[in-house]
Design a protein around this motif. Sequence first.
Motif, PDB file in Angstrom:
ATOM      1  N   ASP A   1      27.744   9.506 -76.783  1.00  0.00           N
ATOM      2  CA  ASP A   1      27.186   8.381 -76.877  1.00  0.00           C
ATOM      3  C   ASP A   1      26.591   8.331 -78.152  1.00  0.00           C
ATOM      4  N   ILE A   2      25.727   7.332 -78.617  1.00  0.00           N
ATOM      5  CA  ILE A   2      25.297   6.723 -79.847  1.00  0.00           C
ATOM      6  C   ILE A   2      24.410   7.788 -80.410  1.00  0.00           C
ATOM      7  N   LYS A   3      23.527   8.464 -79.742  1.00  0.00           N
ATOM      8  CA  LYS A   3      22.755   9.509 -80.090  1.00  0.00           C
ATOM      9  C   LYS A   3      23.437  10.893 -80.601  1.00  0.00           C
ATOM     10  N   HIS A   4      24.495  11.059 -79.990  1.00  0.00           N
ATOM     11  CA  HIS A   4      25.227  12.155 -80.108  1.00  0.00           C
ATOM     12  C   HIS A   4      26.289  11.855 -81.322  1.00  0.00           C
ATOM     13  N   GLN A   5      26.817  10.838 -81.454  1.00  0.00           N
ATOM     14  CA  GLN A   5      27.565  10.170 -82.357  1.00  0.00           C
ATOM     15  C   GLN A   5      26.838  10.266 -83.655  1.00  0.00           C
ATOM     16  N   MET A   6      25.786   9.986 -83.888  1.00  0.00           N
ATOM     17  CA  MET A   6      24.957  10.065 -85.020  1.00  0.00           C
ATOM     18  C   MET A   6      24.596  11.641 -85.627  1.00  0.00           C
ATOM     19  N   ARG A   7      24.241  12.374 -84.708  1.00  0.00           N
ATOM     20  CA  ARG A   7      24.108  13.742 -84.618  1.00  0.00           C
ATOM     21  C   ARG A   7      25.409  14.454 -85.208  1.00  0.00           C
ATOM     22  N   VAL A   8      26.320  14.360 -84.626  1.00  0.00           N
ATOM     23  CA  VAL A   8      27.660  15.077 -85.225  1.00  0.00           C
ATOM     24  C   VAL A   8      28.110  14.633 -86.468  1.00  0.00           C
ATOM     25  N   LEU A   9      27.789  13.511 -87.021  1.00  0.00           N
ATOM     26  CA  LEU A   9      28.146  12.838 -88.138  1.00  0.00           C
ATOM     27  C   LEU A   9      27.090  13.242 -89.203  1.00  0.00           C
ATOM     28  N   GLU A  10      26.030  13.495 -88.705  1.00  0.00           N
ATOM     29  CA  GLU A  10      24.806  13.764 -89.672  1.00  0.00           C
ATOM     30  C   GLU A  10      25.162  15.429 -90.049  1.00  0.00           C
ATOM     31  N   ILE A  11      25.452  16.028 -89.047  1.00  0.00           N
ATOM     32  CA  ILE A  11      26.109  17.697 -89.324  1.00  0.00           C
ATOM     33  C   ILE A  11      26.920  17.503 -90.108  1.00  0.00           C
ATOM     34  N   LEU A  12      28.123  16.755 -90.029  1.00  0.00           N
ATOM     35  CA  LEU A  12      29.278  16.552 -91.104  1.00  0.00           C
ATOM     36  C   LEU A  12      28.823  16.382 -92.328  1.00  0.00           C
ATOM     37  N   GLU A  13      27.859  15.287 -92.300  1.00  0.00           N
ATOM     38  CA  GLU A  13      27.268  15.047 -93.627  1.00  0.00           C
ATOM     39  C   GLU A  13      26.581  16.022 -94.508  1.00  0.00           C
ATOM     40  N   GLY A  14      26.075  16.875 -93.692  1.00  0.00           N
ATOM     41  CA  GLY A  14      25.269  18.136 -94.203  1.00  0.00           C
ATOM     42  C   GLY A  14      26.254  19.082 -94.707  1.00  0.00           C
ATOM     43  N   LEU A  15      27.540  19.213 -93.753  1.00  0.00           N
ATOM     44  CA  LEU A  15      28.672  20.240 -94.405  1.00  0.00           C
ATOM     45  C   LEU A  15      29.128  19.727 -95.666  1.00  0.00           C
TER      46      LEU A  15
END
Length: 271
Positions: free
Chosen positions: A174-188
């Motif tokens: 869902d949109i919340k977890h989409q953003m969370r995963v992509l933010e984690i990838l952004e951090g990596l």
Amino acid sequence: MKKDALLSITGVSFRYGAQTVLNNINLDVEKGEVIGIIGPNGAGKSTLLRLIAGYLSPDEGSIVFSGSPLKDYDRRSLARHIATLPQSLDMPFPYTVEEFIVMGRYPYDRRSFSYGAEEKEMASEIMKDMNIGHLASRQINTLSEGERQKVYLAQCIVQDPEVLLLDEPVSHLDIKHQMRVLEILEGLHGEGLTILMILHDLNLASEFCSRMVLIVQGSIYTDGPPAATLTYENIEKVYDTVVIVRENPLSKKPFVIPVSRKYLTRDDKSQ
């Protein structure tokens, strides 16, 4: 081919039988880039990722990683450098979430399939970051598709690769977890990870990718930053649909609004 490129794809073509899926692909990837691979269904995006991952071999052309031909790497040594999350995974054994994630350390273990405290601590930290720590003892086959997708991604991250290849990594979230995963990838990415990911959501690709490669019928149609790639002319021609493209007021990146055909049909009754 750029001399200092981390990954160079030169003149690559691939066929399934008589069907040409990719035709003369040329692509250089530099260390630290986040590249979104976009395009219509059946364009050859997943095949390109499988070639880069070493799962397939090109019929023509070459793929060079870190100065050496990809074909010269054995499976285990390549897995220390490149981690891949395919579009779907078969799960024949009922591993727990923790067991499955820790297995991502296998390329570094030359002795056995056993793992120690260090590997489990790495897995624990990643599960915490991914907000799936509460699932550690659950069997993967009992999870929802969205939960499984996050577990699969966690295994890729614990592999500690230089390059991460992702085929629709947020498609089941869902949109919340989409953003969370992509933010984690952004951090990596901020820590130096190079990421290539296939995304169907053009707006997510625009926000999180510094570069976008648009593939159409097995060939690269355009390659550049989001503002140059996500023009309404490119999208309408490639996807055969009408769109409005505007600028996100916060990120200044383009965002795409599809336009229903009902707004393009003249209502003769009103005349």
